[in-house]
Design an enzyme around this catalytic site. Structure first.
Site, PDB file in Angstrom:
ATOM      1  N   CYS A   1       0.787  -1.213  -0.112  1.00 31.37           N
ATOM      2  CA  CYS A   1       0.046  -0.118  -0.129  1.00 31.37           C
ATOM      3  C   CYS A   1       1.062   1.354   0.047  1.00 31.37           C
ATOM      4  O   CYS A   1       2.049   1.019  -0.588  1.00 31.37           O
ATOM      5  CB  CYS A   1      -0.915  -0.036   1.269  1.00 31.37           C
ATOM      6  SG  CYS A   1      -0.046  -0.002   2.733  1.00 31.37           S
ATOM      7  N   ALA A   2       0.380   2.543   0.474  1.00 28.44           N
ATOM      8  CA  ALA A   2       1.338   3.622   0.378  1.00 28.44           C
ATOM      9  C   ALA A   2       2.451   3.381   1.485  1.00 28.44           C
ATOM     10  O   ALA A   2       3.537   3.968   1.443  1.00 28.44           O
ATOM     11  CB  ALA A   2       0.419   5.034   0.711  1.00 28.44           C
TER      12      ALA A   2
END
Length: 209
Positions: free
Chosen positions: A85-86
């Protein structure tokens, strides 16, 4: 929120079974050294994914993970899954959810942010916008609502309940490791797939190919 503990070594090649479902966190160096051996699954929103993702990553947003469980189970039988993810927060939740479904998956420490900072390449869709990471969007939205509730409460004291509700929501989010606000923000246009994005059904087909 805390992600899964890092183990000294990266997971080995798939064994063709799902007997071990304890999520493993990999550093960017560990992931980069074996990237070609993983099926990479990016659980960010389509907008975030389009702005830059690990090479070859498939986009399965966190809120659609259950829909993709059959395809991910099949993919995990062939190659280990790497969830990204981020920053690593959503991938940790995604790996935990897959563990509940008895699908083994590793996570990438620091997410795409750490990957890019380490100098590793990201693939981007041509002309894609670059929305803020969802964690930052949630902080902005929650903070704005708290401030709005405080200011409105100066004129109408009952409006302070808005700030209280947002605070309670954040406590609930931390206690349950969920985020309803993120689910709502993910539906906004800037987080939705662009015209050139692959349909979700096509992503599921690619996972099982």
């Amino acid at each position: 929120m805390n992600g899964p503990q890092t183990t000294p070594t990266a997971p080995t090649a798939p064994t063709g079974s799902t007997t071990s479902t304890t999520p493993t966190a990999l550093t960017t160096a560990e992931a980069a050294a074996r990237l070609g051996t993983f099926t990479v699954v990016d659980v960010r929103t389509p907008g975030e994914y389009a702005s830059g993702h690990l090479p070859g990553a498939h986009n399965v947003p966190l809120d659609r993970l259950d829909e993709a469980s059959a395809a991910l189970t099949e993919a995990a039988l062939r190659r280990p899954l790497l969830i990204v993810c981020a920053s690593g927060a959503r991938s940790a939740r995604g790996s935990a959810r897959l563990a509940d479904l008895e699908v083994p998956a590793a996570t990438l420490e620091g997410g795409t942010g750490a990957w890019a900072t380490a100098g590793h390449p990201l693939e981007r869709q041509a002309g894609a916008r670059t929305p803020w990471p969802m964690e930052r969007q949630v902080r902005l939205a929650a903070g704005s609502l708290v401030v709005a509730g405080f200011l409105a409460g100066l004129a109408q004291p009952s409006a302070h309940w808005l700030s209280g509700l947002i605070g309670a929501g954040l406590v609930f989010s931390g206690a349950t490791n969920t985020c309803g606000m993120a689910a709502l923000l993910a539906r906004l246009p800037h987080n939705r797939p662009g015209r050139d994005a692959a349909p979700f059904e096509e992503t599921l087909t690619r996972l099982t190919a």
